[in-house]
Design an enzyme around this catalytic site. Structure first.
Site, PDB file in Angstrom:
ATOM      1  N   HIS A 107       1.720  -5.063  11.815  1.00 37.33           N
ATOM      2  CA  HIS A 107       0.408  -4.796  10.527  1.00 37.33           C
ATOM      3  C   HIS A 107      -0.010  -3.885  10.996  1.00 37.33           C
ATOM      4  CE1 HIS A 107      -2.387  -4.929   7.354  1.00 37.33           C
ATOM      5  NE2 HIS A 107      -2.928  -5.660   8.760  1.00 37.33           N
ATOM      6  N   THR A 161     -11.214  -6.747   3.015  1.00 33.94           N
ATOM      7  CA  THR A 161     -10.408  -6.343   2.265  1.00 33.94           C
ATOM      8  C   THR A 161     -10.886  -7.614   2.241  1.00 33.94           C
ATOM      9  OG1 THR A 161      -8.483  -6.334   4.650  1.00 33.94           O
ATOM     10  CG2 THR A 161      -9.531  -4.238   3.563  1.00 33.94           C
ATOM     11  N   ARG A 178       1.082  -1.413   0.041  1.00 35.12           N
ATOM     12  CA  ARG A 178      -0.397  -0.144   0.135  1.00 35.12           C
ATOM     13  C   ARG A 178       0.936   0.937   0.016  1.00 35.12           C
ATOM     14  NH1 ARG A 178      -4.057  -2.672   4.930  1.00 35.12           N
ATOM     15  NH2 ARG A 178      -5.951  -3.634   3.076  1.00 35.12           N
TER      16      ARG A 178
HETATM   17  N1  LIG Z   1      -3.407 -10.259   8.018  1.00 35.39           N
HETATM   18  C1  LIG Z   1      -3.693  -9.192   7.383  1.00 35.39           C
HETATM   19  O1  LIG Z   1      -3.477  -8.155   6.874  1.00 35.39           O
HETATM   20  C2  LIG Z   1      -5.221  -9.397   6.777  1.00 35.39           C
HETATM   21  C3  LIG Z   1      -6.256  -9.860   8.010  1.00 35.39           C
HETATM   22  N2  LIG Z   1      -7.023 -10.579   7.713  1.00 35.39           N
HETATM   23  C4  LIG Z   1      -7.778 -11.721   9.068  1.00 35.39           C
HETATM   24  O2  LIG Z   1      -8.168 -12.702   7.784  1.00 35.39           O
HETATM   25  C5  LIG Z   1      -9.178 -12.658   9.043  1.00 35.39           C
HETATM   26  C6  LIG Z   1     -10.350 -13.952   7.757  1.00 35.39           C
HETATM   27  O3  LIG Z   1     -11.429 -12.605   7.004  1.00 35.39           O
HETATM   28  P1  LIG Z   1     -12.421 -12.732   6.244  1.00 35.39           P
HETATM   29  O4  LIG Z   1     -11.823 -13.906   5.612  1.00 35.39           O
HETATM   30  O5  LIG Z   1     -13.206 -11.632   6.433  1.00 35.39           O
HETATM   31  O6  LIG Z   1     -13.006 -13.478   7.848  1.00 35.39           O
HETATM   32  P2  LIG Z   1     -14.302 -13.885   7.655  1.00 35.39           P
HETATM   33  O7  LIG Z   1     -15.167 -14.303   9.250  1.00 35.39           O
HETATM   34  O8  LIG Z   1     -15.496 -13.549   6.691  1.00 35.39           O
HETATM   35  O9  LIG Z   1     -14.001 -15.944   7.862  1.00 35.39           O
HETATM   36  C7  LIG Z   1     -13.422 -16.587   8.724  1.00 35.39           C
HETATM   37  C8  LIG Z   1     -13.401 -18.568   8.310  1.00 35.39           C
HETATM   38  O10 LIG Z   1     -12.841 -18.746   9.327  1.00 35.39           O
HETATM   39  C9  LIG Z   1     -13.865 -19.986   8.881  1.00 35.39           C
HETATM   40  N3  LIG Z   1     -13.444 -20.631  10.720  1.00 35.39           N
HETATM   41  C10 LIG Z   1     -14.171 -20.062  12.137  1.00 35.39           C
HETATM   42  N4  LIG Z   1     -12.852 -20.913  12.695  1.00 35.39           N
HETATM   43  C11 LIG Z   1     -12.736 -21.570  12.276  1.00 35.39           C
HETATM   44  C12 LIG Z   1     -11.608 -22.714  12.336  1.00 35.39           C
HETATM   45  N5  LIG Z   1     -11.461 -23.121  13.448  1.00 35.39           N
HETATM   46  N6  LIG Z   1     -11.245 -24.168  11.282  1.00 35.39           N
HETATM   47  C13 LIG Z   1     -11.873 -23.924   9.698  1.00 35.39           C
HETATM   48  N7  LIG Z   1     -12.344 -22.488   9.800  1.00 35.39           N
HETATM   49  C14 LIG Z   1     -12.567 -21.869  10.901  1.00 35.39           C
HETATM   50  C15 LIG Z   1     -15.786 -18.721   9.575  1.00 35.39           C
HETATM   51  O11 LIG Z   1     -16.397 -20.691   9.569  1.00 35.39           O
HETATM   52  C16 LIG Z   1     -15.041 -18.286   8.180  1.00 35.39           C
HETATM   53  O12 LIG Z   1     -16.039 -19.041   7.279  1.00 35.39           O
HETATM   54  C17 LIG Z   1      -9.294 -11.927   9.939  1.00 35.39           C
HETATM   55  O13 LIG Z   1      -9.619 -12.421  11.004  1.00 35.39           O
HETATM   56  C18 LIG Z   1      -9.442 -11.147   9.077  1.00 35.39           C
HETATM   57  O14 LIG Z   1      -9.211  -9.272  10.037  1.00 35.39           O
HETATM   58  C19 LIG Z   1      -7.492  -9.510   6.472  1.00 35.39           C
HETATM   59  C20 LIG Z   1      -7.310  -9.168   6.105  1.00 35.39           C
HETATM   60  C21 LIG Z   1      -5.877  -8.683   5.746  1.00 35.39           C
HETATM   61  C1  LIG Z   2      -8.155  -5.676   7.179  1.00 33.51           C
HETATM   62  C2  LIG Z   2      -7.252  -5.786   6.834  1.00 33.51           C
HETATM   63  O1  LIG Z   2      -6.029  -5.876   8.395  1.00 33.51           O
HETATM   64  C3  LIG Z   2      -6.004  -4.967   6.235  1.00 33.51           C
HETATM   65  O2  LIG Z   2      -6.885  -5.163   5.372  1.00 33.51           O
HETATM   66  O3  LIG Z   2      -4.958  -4.712   6.487  1.00 33.51           O
END
Ligand SMILES: NC(=O)C1=CN([C@@H]2O[C@H](COP(=O)(O)OP(=O)(O)OC[C@H]3O[C@@H](n4cnc5c(N)ncnc54)[C@H](O)[C@@H]3O)[C@@H](O)[C@H]2O)C=CC1
Ligand SMILES: CC(=O)C(=O)O
Length: 367
Positions: A296, A351, A272
């Site tokens: 991050h 995101t 970014r």
């Molecule tokens: N590191 C980064 O730069 C970023 C991190 N994230 C993070 O990524 C994660 C995922 O984001 P989204 O997909 O939007 O979330 P979401 O909540 O839409 O999807 C997460 C999925 O994980 C599943 N899940 C929950 N517990 C589980 C388990 N024990 N085993 C297998 N699957 C399980 C759920 O059923 C759900 O389908 C979030 O924590 C978000 O904050 C998102 C964007 C950037």
């Molecule tokens: C959600 C988040 O951590 C990101 O998009 O940077």
């Protein structure tokens, strides 16, 4: 007496006359006969000649016929030879074709085995845990960027993961005949080279940030050892928020070394950062070098001394860049980086594309 003499003379005369007539007649007859004979001879000669000519003609005709027959026979023989040759050639070609087909079949099996190997990059299997927008952003980027074509998608929500798998499979034609493991259990992640953790426990109403964090940590504690059992040699990339904390939890619970368990950290923030600098200077993102380090998100640290454009360090042109004394207030660029996620989330609740591509970039560095 005289009369007698006279009568005698007359008789003699008559006799002589008769003899003369007879002689003349004989002569005439002889001449006629001779003439006849001559004519007949001439006729014979003529006929003979005619006959001879006829014979010659016949002979010629016979020779012609013979020649023609001989030519016909010759032609027939030649035709027979040609046909024999043709049959031999056909037979040769048939045998060659058979041999070629046999070779092709053999080659196809080799090709098939090779393609199988190519199709399913068994050694480069990437498992994605969590089939939400982030997990699927990772899967999509890994496949479309051709980092791998062998993935597994695991989520506690079976219906969701199954639907996501099928949706991607339908694009197999455009994704190098990708292999997406069919199972919905955690075993689908077996023998992965990389495991991406993009799971998040479902939120509870009125839950505090701290409680949410603890539940996320519990999820990591529960799931990562299970995943490690399936793929004892895998590299674990943690994406789940708060990402650096969750990577630390994963390392603590598994005792994996840093190089086998880490987060995407500030790689997304760096992307970014470079994009916003490029946008400000109206140059392409790839012309901008620079890093964001630390944790991050909000507390990330832009490394202004690392920023260069087209090989020129910005600090050489503007020594106070990024500090309070910076007349151009470059620190606003970092503010944009921090706010980027919030702005996107405000619009679509999550995101996923940028983080998905960030993950694929990290995985490609491992492969
Ligand atoms: N590191 C980064 O730069 C970023 C991190 N994230 C993070 O990524 C994660 C995922 O984001 P989204 O997909 O939007 O979330 P979401 O909540 O839409 O999807 C997460 C999925 O994980 C599943 N899940 C929950 N517990 C589980 C388990 N024990 N085993 C297998 N699957 C399980 C759920 O059923 C759900 O389908 C979030 O924590 C978000 O904050 C998102 C964007 C950037
Ligand atoms: C959600 C988040 O951590 C990101 O998009 O940077």
């Amino acid at each position: 007496m005289e009369n007698m003499q006279e009568a005698l003379t007359k008789k003699e005369k008559e006799e002589a006359q008769r003899k003369k007539c007879e002689g003349d007649k004989k002569q005439r007859e002889a001449r006629e006969k001779e003439k006849k004979e001559e004519t007949s001879k001439a006729k014979c000669d003529f006929l003979k000649k005619l006959e001879e000519q006829d014979v010659i003609k016949k002979k010629c005709a016979i020779r012609k016929i013979r020649d023609a027959t001989g030519k016909k026979q010759e032609d027939a023989i030649r035709q027979k030879c040609a046909m024999k040759k043709m049959r031999e050639q056909e037979e040769k070609e048939r045998k060659e074709n058979e041999a070629r087909t046999a070779k092709a079949i053999l080659f196809r099996s080799t090709l098939y085995r090779t393609n199988c190997k190519q199709d399913f990059q068994a050694g480069n299997k990437v498992s994605i845990v969590g089939a939400g927008p982030v997990g699927m952003g990772c899967a999509f980027a890994l496949l479309t960027k051709r980092v791998t074509n062998n993935i597994a998608i695991y989520d506690v929500k079976n219906d969701l993961s199954s639907a996501q798998r099928n949706d991607l499979r339908h694009a197999s034609l455009f994704l190098q005949n990708c292999n997406i493991d069919n199972s919905s259990t955690i075993e689908c992640t077996k023998n992965s080279r990389v495991v991406v953790i993009a799971a998040r426990p479902s939120s509870k109403p009125n839950e505090s940030c701290q409680d949410q964090l603890l539940r996320s940590a519990d999820m990591i504690k529960q799931i990562v050892p299970e995943l490690l059992k399936q793929s004892p040699k895998a590299v674990f990339i943690v994406v789940s928020s708060p990402v650096d904390v969750m990577a630390w939890v994963a390392r603590k619970i598994t005792n994996l070394p840093y190089e086998r368990c880490f987060s995407t950290g500030c790689h997304l923030d760096t992307a970014r950062f470079r994009m916003f600098i490029g946008k400000l200077l109206r140059v392409s993102t790839s012309s901008v070098q620079g890093m964001v380090l630390g944790e991050h998100g909000d507390t990330s640290v832009p490394i202004w001394s690392s920023v260069s454009v087209g090989g020129t360090l910005l600090k050489d042109l503007l020594p106070p860049i990024g500090t309070d004394k910076d007349p151009m207030v470059w620190s606003n660029v970092h503010k944009s980086v921090v706010n980027a996620a919030y702005k996107v989330i405000a619009g679509k609740n999550y995101t996923n594309w940028a983080i998905g591509l960030t993950v694929s970039d990290v995985v490609s560095a491992i492969f």
